[in-house]
Write a protein that holds these residues in place. Structure first.
Motif, PDB file in Angstrom:
ATOM      1  N   LEU A  32      -5.648 -14.647  -8.143  1.00 10.89           N
ATOM      2  CA  LEU A  32      -4.058 -14.894  -8.185  1.00 10.89           C
ATOM      3  C   LEU A  32      -3.020 -14.337  -7.862  1.00 10.89           C
ATOM      4  N   GLY A  33      -3.325 -12.887  -8.300  1.00 12.19           N
ATOM      5  CA  GLY A  33      -2.118 -11.694  -8.230  1.00 12.19           C
ATOM      6  C   GLY A  33      -2.568 -11.030  -6.450  1.00 12.19           C
ATOM      7  N   GLY A  34      -4.236 -10.921  -6.961  1.00 14.59           N
ATOM      8  CA  GLY A  34      -4.102 -10.315  -5.807  1.00 14.59           C
ATOM      9  C   GLY A  34      -3.505 -10.939  -5.170  1.00 14.59           C
ATOM     10  N   ALA A  35      -4.375 -12.752  -4.614  1.00 15.46           N
ATOM     11  CA  ALA A  35      -4.231 -13.627  -3.319  1.00 15.46           C
ATOM     12  C   ALA A  35      -2.195 -13.332  -2.974  1.00 15.46           C
ATOM     13  N   ALA A  36      -1.615 -13.815  -4.149  1.00 12.67           N
ATOM     14  CA  ALA A  36       0.073 -13.501  -4.171  1.00 12.67           C
ATOM     15  C   ALA A  36       0.363 -12.017  -2.812  1.00 12.67           C
ATOM     16  N   ALA A  37      -0.091 -11.546  -3.840  1.00 12.37           N
ATOM     17  CA  ALA A  37       0.475 -10.464  -2.910  1.00 12.37           C
ATOM     18  C   ALA A  37       0.024  -9.840  -1.593  1.00 12.37           C
ATOM     19  N   GLY A  38      -1.320  -9.655  -1.994  1.00 15.58           N
ATOM     20  CA  GLY A  38      -2.096  -9.855   0.027  1.00 15.58           C
ATOM     21  C   GLY A  38      -1.561 -10.694   0.921  1.00 15.58           C
ATOM     22  N   ALA A  39      -1.362 -11.718   0.312  1.00 17.71           N
ATOM     23  CA  ALA A  39      -0.377 -12.889   1.118  1.00 17.71           C
ATOM     24  C   ALA A  39       0.848 -12.050   2.086  1.00 17.71           C
ATOM     25  N   ALA A  40       2.042 -11.726   0.762  1.00 17.29           N
ATOM     26  CA  ALA A  40       2.804 -11.006   0.745  1.00 17.29           C
ATOM     27  C   ALA A  40       2.734 -10.090   1.850  1.00 17.29           C
ATOM     28  N   LEU A  41       1.535  -8.839   1.307  1.00 19.23           N
ATOM     29  CA  LEU A  41       1.547  -7.946   2.234  1.00 19.23           C
ATOM     30  C   LEU A  41       1.183  -7.976   3.582  1.00 19.23           C
ATOM     31  N   GLY A  42       0.767  -9.101   4.017  1.00 20.16           N
ATOM     32  CA  GLY A  42       0.121  -9.434   5.321  1.00 20.16           C
ATOM     33  C   GLY A  42       0.831 -10.078   5.990  1.00 20.16           C
ATOM     34  N   SER A  43       2.048 -10.800   5.506  1.00 21.68           N
ATOM     35  CA  SER A  43       2.894 -11.370   6.055  1.00 21.68           C
ATOM     36  C   SER A  43       3.728  -9.852   6.661  1.00 21.68           C
ATOM     37  N   LEU A  44       3.549  -9.121   6.471  1.00 26.23           N
ATOM     38  CA  LEU A  44       4.016  -8.208   6.715  1.00 26.23           C
ATOM     39  C   LEU A  44       3.610  -7.481   8.333  1.00 26.23           C
ATOM     40  N   SER A  45       2.308  -7.488   7.628  1.00 25.44           N
ATOM     41  CA  SER A  45       1.985  -7.024   9.236  1.00 25.44           C
ATOM     42  C   SER A  45       1.232  -8.411   9.694  1.00 25.44           C
ATOM     43  N   GLY A  46       1.914  -9.784   9.614  1.00 20.01           N
ATOM     44  CA  GLY A  46       1.245 -10.481  10.548  1.00 20.01           C
ATOM     45  C   GLY A  46       0.190 -11.305  10.456  1.00 20.01           C
ATOM     46  N   ASN A  47      -0.299 -11.640   9.285  1.00 15.65           N
ATOM     47  CA  ASN A  47      -1.630 -11.722   9.047  1.00 15.65           C
ATOM     48  C   ASN A  47      -1.783 -12.376   7.967  1.00 15.65           C
ATOM     49  N   ALA A  48      -1.240 -13.335   7.061  1.00 10.37           N
ATOM     50  CA  ALA A  48      -0.936 -13.517   5.869  1.00 10.37           C
ATOM     51  C   ALA A  48      -2.152 -14.187   4.655  1.00 10.37           C
ATOM     52  N   GLY A  49      -3.158 -14.345   6.012  1.00  9.14           N
ATOM     53  CA  GLY A  49      -4.417 -15.407   5.716  1.00  9.14           C
ATOM     54  C   GLY A  49      -5.441 -14.306   5.083  1.00  9.14           C
ATOM     55  N   ARG A  50      -5.748 -13.488   6.060  1.00 14.90           N
ATOM     56  CA  ARG A  50      -6.592 -11.765   5.781  1.00 14.90           C
ATOM     57  C   ARG A  50      -6.103 -10.873   4.700  1.00 14.90           C
ATOM     58  N   GLY A  51      -4.961 -10.716   4.672  1.00 10.31           N
ATOM     59  CA  GLY A  51      -4.277 -10.211   3.053  1.00 10.31           C
ATOM     60  C   GLY A  51      -4.451 -11.324   2.241  1.00 10.31           C
ATOM     61  N   ALA A  52      -4.176 -12.139   2.354  1.00 12.78           N
ATOM     62  CA  ALA A  52      -5.148 -12.862   0.888  1.00 12.78           C
ATOM     63  C   ALA A  52      -6.409 -13.027   0.924  1.00 12.78           C
TER      64      ALA A  52
END
Length: 75
Positions: A32-52
């Motif tokens: 869960l924490g990784g998904a949240a962080a990945g979504a946040a980081l992915g949104s910075l690069s334009g792909n929140a789903g892949r980051g999550a």
């Protein structure tokens, strides 16, 4: 600014990955924490789903490894 945000998110995920008392709860918390962080980081690069997805996998693995280390199975 992005570097600071990424650092804070990763620090929060690292702190939360050890929450829980069983293997499943530690891996779940990490996911869960990784998904949240990945979504946040992915949104910075334009792909929140892949980051999550990537963050969830990394967080689950981190939680599992932490659990195994606490049990003495991994040095």
């Amino acid at each position: 600014m992005k570097t600071i945000a990424i650092s804070l998110i990763m620090l929060a995920v690292a702190g939360l990955s050890g929450c829980g008392t069983t293997t499943g709860s530690r891996a779940g918390t990490g996911a869960l924490g990784g998904a949240a962080a990945g979504a946040a980081l992915g949104s910075l690069s334009g792909n929140a789903g892949r980051g999550a997805l990537i963050g969830a996998g990394a967080g689950a693995l981190g939680g599992f490894l932490y659990d195994q280390h606490r049990k003495g199975n991994i040095d």
